[in-house]
Every structure is written in C-alpha cells, then in structure tokens.
Motif scaffolding. Sequence first.
Motif, PDB file in Angstrom:
ATOM      1  N   LYS A  64       0.866  -1.183   0.000  1.00 44.76           N
ATOM      2  CA  LYS A  64       0.000   0.000   0.000  1.00 44.76           C
ATOM      3  C   LYS A  64       0.901   1.231   0.000  1.00 44.76           C
ATOM      4  O   LYS A  64       1.731   1.408   0.886  1.00 44.76           O
ATOM      5  CB  LYS A  64      -0.890   0.019   1.241  1.00 44.76           C
ATOM      6  N   ILE A  65       0.751   2.093  -0.993  1.00 42.98           N
ATOM      7  CA  ILE A  65       1.600   3.271  -1.135  1.00 42.98           C
ATOM      8  C   ILE A  65       0.860   4.489  -0.594  1.00 42.98           C
ATOM      9  O   ILE A  65      -0.266   4.791  -1.009  1.00 42.98           O
ATOM     10  CB  ILE A  65       1.992   3.482  -2.614  1.00 42.98           C
ATOM     11  N   THR A  66       1.505   5.185   0.343  1.00 41.50           N
ATOM     12  CA  THR A  66       0.882   6.314   1.009  1.00 41.50           C
ATOM     13  C   THR A  66       1.839   7.503   1.035  1.00 41.50           C
ATOM     14  O   THR A  66       2.912   7.482   0.424  1.00 41.50           O
ATOM     15  CB  THR A  66       0.492   5.945   2.453  1.00 41.50           C
ATOM     16  N   GLY A  67       1.454   8.546   1.803  1.00 36.81           N
ATOM     17  CA  GLY A  67       2.325   9.679   2.021  1.00 36.81           C
ATOM     18  C   GLY A  67       2.370   9.998   3.507  1.00 36.81           C
ATOM     19  O   GLY A  67       2.395   9.069   4.310  1.00 36.81           O
ATOM     20  N   GLY A  68       2.203  11.264   3.899  1.00 38.72           N
ATOM     21  CA  GLY A  68       1.756  12.420   3.142  1.00 38.72           C
ATOM     22  C   GLY A  68       0.834  12.087   1.987  1.00 38.72           C
ATOM     23  O   GLY A  68      -0.037  11.255   2.083  1.00 38.72           O
ATOM     24  N   GLU A  69       1.032  12.759   0.895  1.00 33.49           N
ATOM     25  CA  GLU A  69       0.287  12.514  -0.328  1.00 33.49           C
ATOM     26  C   GLU A  69       1.253  11.946  -1.365  1.00 33.49           C
ATOM     27  O   GLU A  69       2.192  12.637  -1.798  1.00 33.49           O
ATOM     28  CB  GLU A  69      -0.346  13.808  -0.821  1.00 33.49           C
ATOM     29  N   PRO A  70       1.084  10.696  -1.779  1.00 33.98           N
ATOM     30  CA  PRO A  70       2.074  10.073  -2.660  1.00 33.98           C
ATOM     31  C   PRO A  70       2.252  10.773  -4.003  1.00 33.98           C
ATOM     32  O   PRO A  70       3.333  10.721  -4.588  1.00 33.98           O
ATOM     33  CB  PRO A  70       1.551   8.644  -2.833  1.00 33.98           C
ATOM     34  N   PHE A  71       1.203  11.452  -4.493  1.00 26.60           N
ATOM     35  CA  PHE A  71       1.311  12.058  -5.814  1.00 26.60           C
ATOM     36  C   PHE A  71       1.990  13.432  -5.794  1.00 26.60           C
ATOM     37  O   PHE A  71       2.076  14.084  -6.841  1.00 26.60           O
ATOM     38  CB  PHE A  71      -0.053  12.117  -6.485  1.00 26.60           C
ATOM     39  N   VAL A  72       2.495  13.867  -4.636  1.00 30.40           N
ATOM     40  CA  VAL A  72       3.385  15.033  -4.639  1.00 30.40           C
ATOM     41  C   VAL A  72       4.845  14.581  -4.644  1.00 30.40           C
ATOM     42  O   VAL A  72       5.753  15.422  -4.687  1.00 30.40           O
ATOM     43  CB  VAL A  72       3.134  15.973  -3.437  1.00 30.40           C
ATOM     44  N   TYR A  73       5.070  13.287  -4.594  1.00 30.26           N
ATOM     45  CA  TYR A  73       6.418  12.715  -4.619  1.00 30.26           C
ATOM     46  C   TYR A  73       6.882  12.639  -6.065  1.00 30.26           C
ATOM     47  O   TYR A  73       6.231  12.019  -6.920  1.00 30.26           O
ATOM     48  CB  TYR A  73       6.374  11.325  -3.991  1.00 30.26           C
ATOM     49  N   GLN A  74       8.009  13.280  -6.370  1.00 27.95           N
ATOM     50  CA  GLN A  74       8.432  13.461  -7.755  1.00 27.95           C
ATOM     51  C   GLN A  74       8.636  12.134  -8.486  1.00 27.95           C
ATOM     52  O   GLN A  74       8.346  12.026  -9.677  1.00 27.95           O
ATOM     53  CB  GLN A  74       9.723  14.286  -7.809  1.00 27.95           C
ATOM     54  N   GLY A  75       9.107  11.111  -7.787  1.00 30.99           N
ATOM     55  CA  GLY A  75       9.397   9.848  -8.454  1.00 30.99           C
ATOM     56  C   GLY A  75       8.321   8.805  -8.306  1.00 30.99           C
ATOM     57  O   GLY A  75       8.594   7.606  -8.449  1.00 30.99           O
ATOM     58  N   VAL A  76       7.072   9.218  -8.062  1.00 31.50           N
ATOM     59  CA  VAL A  76       6.039   8.250  -7.743  1.00 31.50           C
ATOM     60  C   VAL A  76       5.781   7.263  -8.874  1.00 31.50           C
ATOM     61  O   VAL A  76       5.646   6.050  -8.641  1.00 31.50           O
ATOM     62  CB  VAL A  76       4.724   8.952  -7.306  1.00 31.50           C
ATOM     63  N   MET A  77       5.725   7.726 -10.111  1.00 31.31           N
ATOM     64  CA  MET A  77       5.382   6.813 -11.202  1.00 31.31           C
ATOM     65  C   MET A  77       6.506   5.811 -11.499  1.00 31.31           C
ATOM     66  O   MET A  77       6.222   4.614 -11.652  1.00 31.31           O
ATOM     67  CB  MET A  77       4.985   7.594 -12.446  1.00 31.31           C
TER      68      MET A  77
END
Length: 323
Positions: A64-77
């Motif tokens: 399960k991928i989380t953050g904070g908000e994972p889609f503000v992480y530059q290398g998420v994709m």
Amino acid sequence: MLKDQFGRQVDYIRVSLTDRCNLRCRYCMPEGCVNFMAHDEILRVEETARLCAIFAKLGVSKFKITGGEPFVYQGVMPFLRSLRENDRIDQVTITTNGVTLERYLPELVELNINGLNISLDTLQPETFKQLTGADVHDRVMQSIAAAARTSIPVKLNCLPIQGINTHELAEIAALAQYDVAAVRFIELMPIGMGETFAGIPTQQLISQMADYYGDLQPYDQPLGNGPAVYYSVPGFNGKLGFINAISQCFCEGCNRVRLTSDGYLKLCLAFEEGIDLKTPLRNGASDEELSAIIADAVYHKPKEHDFNRLIREKKRSMHRVGG
C-alpha cells in the motif's frame, strides 16, 4: 516468509513515500505545519525501491503506497512501475487525497494498479476547505468520478468526526450505491492531532446506517488486505466498510508493517518502537544484511496496539507515519 513471535505472517506493508502533502487536514497536521523533513532525510526513489524488493523477497506480496500525499512525490510513477515489474508482488494499491489523481489515472490503469483508496470526509465544499485548508473539493470529486470510470477498484475512506461531518455520513455512504466499490468509515485514532477531535464508535455508526438504509448484511468475501468489516446494503452496488481500530482490537490477525519515508520500519501504528533501515542502507549494508535486520525486527512486532500509551508519548503526526 516473515513471521513474528506470535506466529503471525507479515505479508503486507504500507510504504510512505513522503511526509509532504498538498492539504493540511486538521486531524493530521498541526495548524500551520511547515516542519517537513529535509530532502536528504527522505529515502530516494532507488532506496525505497530496493527496500521494497527486499521485503518482496522475504514474502511481502501486498504493498500500500501512502504519504503524506504520494502524488506530490516526484518519483512516484517510476517507483510504482518498479513494484509492478516485480513478479513477487501480487498487489499494489494507493491511498491518496485525490487532489491531483485525475492526471495520473491513464498511467495507473496502464500499470494495472490493484486499487485506489481516496480520502473524503465531507461532501460540502466549505466544510472541506475548513477541514483541509484548501479550496479543492471540486477537483477531488472530479478525481473520484474519473477513477470510478476506470478498471481500478475505488474505495472511499471517511473519518466520522463529531461536530464536523456527522450530519452527512449517510449521504457520503450513498456514494457506494453506484460509483465506487466501497465507502469505508474509519474510527478516528488518537495519533498526532487526531487526539484533539472526537470520533464515533463503529457500532453506533452501523446502527445509524441501518436506521437510514435498512438492514445491513455482513459481507464475508475479502475486499482488501486490511481489517475493515464490510456490509451489503439493499440497492447498493458497492459495500459499506467499517474499520474499528479503537472500539475493537483486531490485532490478533495483524499482517502488516509500515515503512516511513525516512526509512524507519514501524511494526505497529500505535508504537514508536521499530528500527532504522536508512542508516544501514546508506552505510553499505548488503541485501542479506538488511534482510536479517528486517526479519529480526518483525519477529519482535508487538502483540497488540496501545493507544493510551501513544497519547502519553505523543510521537509522530499522522502525515509522517503514512496513514
């Protein structure tokens, strides 16, 4: 295979990519929070990917991928792609606030992501703004609608909070009628700023839903890897789920650990105890050495949570733990 001293097999990990977020939810972050970790404190993409590969080799197959908000992480994709290319990993799901989700949906579908959990605590734009500090309710609702049109199963996560959203919980539940696989109500945990709010016990909420929608029928089939209990509702395509972390201890069957964005392996959400993986990782430890460290740490996983102790210690805020 990872097992703890109580014989529980650990095959599920929640991986926090960053402590940063584009919202400031009042139950998650202290007001005016700007005290984020420095970039060199946070694991690099390749470091997190390496640790995940080690966990997968040890038998952890659900991520399960989380953050904070994972889609503000530059290398998420690129990171998500590395997980999907690992044959040992069966499931990759993501928890997100939905603010920027819509733009990533085509890639997520192409990667065959196994599920999206989207946080939604209110249907009222003004309440959303007061609760999160951002006027982006419409964007979140657009992301939910767009995600529901894809092949990815979508669950909505709602925190019932006294005095904030209690009057609209039945309306939020109604989103499971057509659009999403499940709407899940999570008991508010006294972690970080969460201790300053009052939640609603699950049984009380189930009774309220039954009064509103009729008899709720227990649903016995699995709908994920977590501890949610699901119910079918007459006329609903989706399910209603309830995660009762406070009113009912479900630790006996706990199968999960957490990796924070700064490389700390948390063995239980309600305990600070765990182990630093970043230091040996950056000091040149081999995969075999890291595997031994992880296996020994997991063996000492606590038997059950102790939220009273957590309140006394007042450790990390939720945005640093990983949801």
